[in-house]
Design an enzyme around this catalytic site. Structure first.
Site, PDB file in Angstrom:
ATOM      1  N   GLU A 140       9.607  22.565 -52.054  1.00 20.94           N
ATOM      2  CA  GLU A 140       8.513  23.540 -51.996  1.00 20.94           C
ATOM      3  C   GLU A 140       7.180  22.902 -52.377  1.00 20.94           C
ATOM      4  O   GLU A 140       7.057  22.247 -53.422  1.00 20.94           O
ATOM      5  CB  GLU A 140       8.825  24.721 -52.946  1.00 20.94           C
ATOM      6  CG  GLU A 140       7.730  25.775 -52.945  1.00 20.94           C
ATOM      7  CD  GLU A 140       8.160  27.111 -53.559  1.00 20.94           C
ATOM      8  OE1 GLU A 140       9.350  27.298 -53.876  1.00 20.94           O
ATOM      9  OE2 GLU A 140       7.265  27.979 -53.690  1.00 20.94           O
ATOM     10  N   ASP A 175      19.819  32.985 -54.927  1.00 19.79           N
ATOM     11  CA  ASP A 175      19.204  32.286 -56.064  1.00 19.79           C
ATOM     12  C   ASP A 175      19.879  32.665 -57.367  1.00 19.79           C
ATOM     13  O   ASP A 175      20.074  33.863 -57.645  1.00 19.79           O
ATOM     14  CB  ASP A 175      17.725  32.684 -56.186  1.00 19.79           C
ATOM     15  CG  ASP A 175      16.807  31.735 -55.448  1.00 19.79           C
ATOM     16  OD1 ASP A 175      17.198  30.572 -55.211  1.00 19.79           O
ATOM     17  OD2 ASP A 175      15.695  32.160 -55.100  1.00 19.79           O
TER      18      ASP A 175
HETATM   19  O1  KIV Z   1      12.870  32.865 -54.027  1.00 19.01           O
HETATM   20  C1  KIV Z   1      12.495  32.433 -52.933  1.00 19.01           C
HETATM   21  O2  KIV Z   1      12.075  33.170 -52.037  1.00 19.01           O
HETATM   22  C2  KIV Z   1      12.542  30.990 -52.715  1.00 19.01           C
HETATM   23  C3  KIV Z   1      11.867  30.445 -51.507  1.00 19.01           C
HETATM   24  C4  KIV Z   1      10.398  30.439 -51.711  1.00 19.01           C
HETATM   25  C5  KIV Z   1      12.383  29.120 -51.130  1.00 19.01           C
HETATM   26  O3  KIV Z   1      13.090  30.283 -53.509  1.00 19.01           O
END
Ligand code: KIV
Length: 273
Positions: free
Chosen positions: A191, A92
């Site tokens: 989500e 991310d």
């Molecule tokens: O940060 C995370 O764990 C996520 C998932 C919920 C898809 O983005």
């Protein structure tokens, strides 16, 4: 090997995920933030490991995903990469590292790829981050999209309730999903949206759609490891299936250890030099 047999040794790539969608093989995805868990999850046969910014909640104890920094995400990603041989590792981009400035977005994505050796990045949002996604893609970095409930925007939404229940928001989500596919994202996480809407998106798009709280009509599922293993006791949304109750297992084991230390039962003569 027949096309129906899951190959648990071949490296998972973004291209392989698209092939899996096209032959109807569901994609498994789970979060990991450290070497030991990532190694276990990879050896169990997971297709995709997400170094999620949910590390902000479950590792650092923050209420939202907003405080985690790029340096902290890189630290987690580096640890995970050391434990993974087969799964595709997606990281991310944290809040503040890509919104509103596509040059900064590219610089953030490059740092993740260079310093952690991960294989793809995930960004939250649609049309509003188009330029950032395009710039990252132009550098040859695979991008996974994330639409629906996007926790980095919690202060705008005000709640973690189901998104896109109303027509206008559902239409924007469909348009954003089409846009992300068109500009070159290899997959999208949806989500906490109605199952019917998620199914519609998965049927229309050719790239894999991975759901969390988006029903069974999508191409794969993702959960947060701490939630599905029951480490995180206080979080129990409807979409979450708990596969273990590790909070009880850990508490009982730790209490047993404390009592053995107090009683002098540990260590025994066999446990000393
Ligand atoms: O940060 C995370 O764990 C996520 C998932 C919920 C898809 O983005």
């Amino acid at each position: 090997m027949s096309t129906n047999t899951v190959d648990n040794t071949r490296k998972v790539t973004t291209r392989r995920l698209v092939e899996m969608k096209h032959r109807g093989e569901k994609i498994s995805m789970l979060t990991a933030y450290d070497y030991s868990s990532a190694k276990l999850i990879d050896e169990a046969g997971m297709d995709v490991i997400l170094v999620g910014d949910s590390a902000s909640n479950v590792m650092a104890g923050n209420i939202t995903t907003l405080p985690i920094t790029l340096d902290q995400m890189i630290y987690h990603a580096k640890s995970v990469m050391k434990g993974v041989k087969r799964a595709l590792v997606v990281v991310d981009l944290p809040f503040g590292s890509y919104q509103g400035n596509s040059k900064e977005a590219l610089a953030s994505a490059i740092r993740i790829m260079k310093e952690s050796h991960a294989e793809a990045v995930k960004l939250e949002g649609g049309a509003e981050i188009k330029e950032s996604v395009e710039r990252i893609l132009s550098a040859g970095i695979p991008v996974m999209g994330h639409l629906g409930l996007t926790p980095q925007s919690i202060n705008k939404f005000g709640t973690y309730n189901v998104r896109a229940k109303e027509k206008e928001e559902a239409e924007k989500l469909i348009a954003d999903a089409r846009l992300l596919e068109e500009i070159g994202c290899f997959a999208i996480v949806l989500e906490k949206i109605p199952a019917e809407l998620a199914t519609q998106v998965a049927q229309e798009l050719t790239i894999p759609i991975i759901g969390i709280g988006a029903g069974g009509g999508v191409d794969g599922q993702v959960l947060v490891m701490h939630d599905m293993l029951g480490i995180n006791k206080g979080f129990s949304p409807r979409f979450l299936r708990r596969y273990a109750n590790l909070s009880t297992v850990i508490t009982e084991a730790v209490q047993h250890y404390i009592s053995d230390v107090k009683s002098g039962d540990f260590p025994s003569t066999q446990e000393q030099y």
